[in-house]
Design a protein around this motif. Structure first.
Motif: not given
Length: 128
Positions: A35-40, A50-51, A56-57
């Protein structure tokens, strides 16, 4: 209104975490990383550095959690291989951010999907 919805979601997530088996917790880590990768990737497409950095972090931390969850004594050579793979994924995430590479994010996501599918096939042991 959004604040209330976000608080409700947070309670729901905390309840899921509290009630999840160790097997399910690993699945949730994979899901969170994906989910974080898709959001990145979405932030990259909309030009929001910034997003991208935040997502990614978060993905790097989650993959670090997967690495920390490895049982190196019981897992032996497989755990060692997974540790190296998780480290490679973390390095690749940082590189993808630096290079602003959607394709690299896609490759990382495919790798995590493959790992998650393998994990999903493992039947949890009773009490785990």
């Amino acid at each position: 209104m959004n604040k209330g919805i976000n608080q409700y979601r947070q309670i729901d997530v905390e309840t899921d975490l509290h009630n999840a088996s160790p097997h399910r917790l690993i699945q949730m880590l994979f899901e969170g990383a994906l989910k974080s990768i898709a959001s990145a990737k979405g932030e990259l497409q909309s030009g929001t550095p910034v997003g991208v950095s935040q997502h990614i972090s978060r993905a790097v931390k989650i993959v670090g959690g997967l690495e920390e969850a490895l049982d190196k004594e019981a897992g032996g050579e497989l755990a060692d291989s997974l540790e190296r793979l998780y480290q490679h994924i973390q390095d690749s995430l940082v590189l993808a951010q630096a290079e602003k590479s959607e394709s690299q994010l896609d490759q990382i996501a495919l790798l995590l999907i493959e790992l998650k599918e393998g994990w999903d096939q493992i039947a949890p042991t009773k009490g785990a």
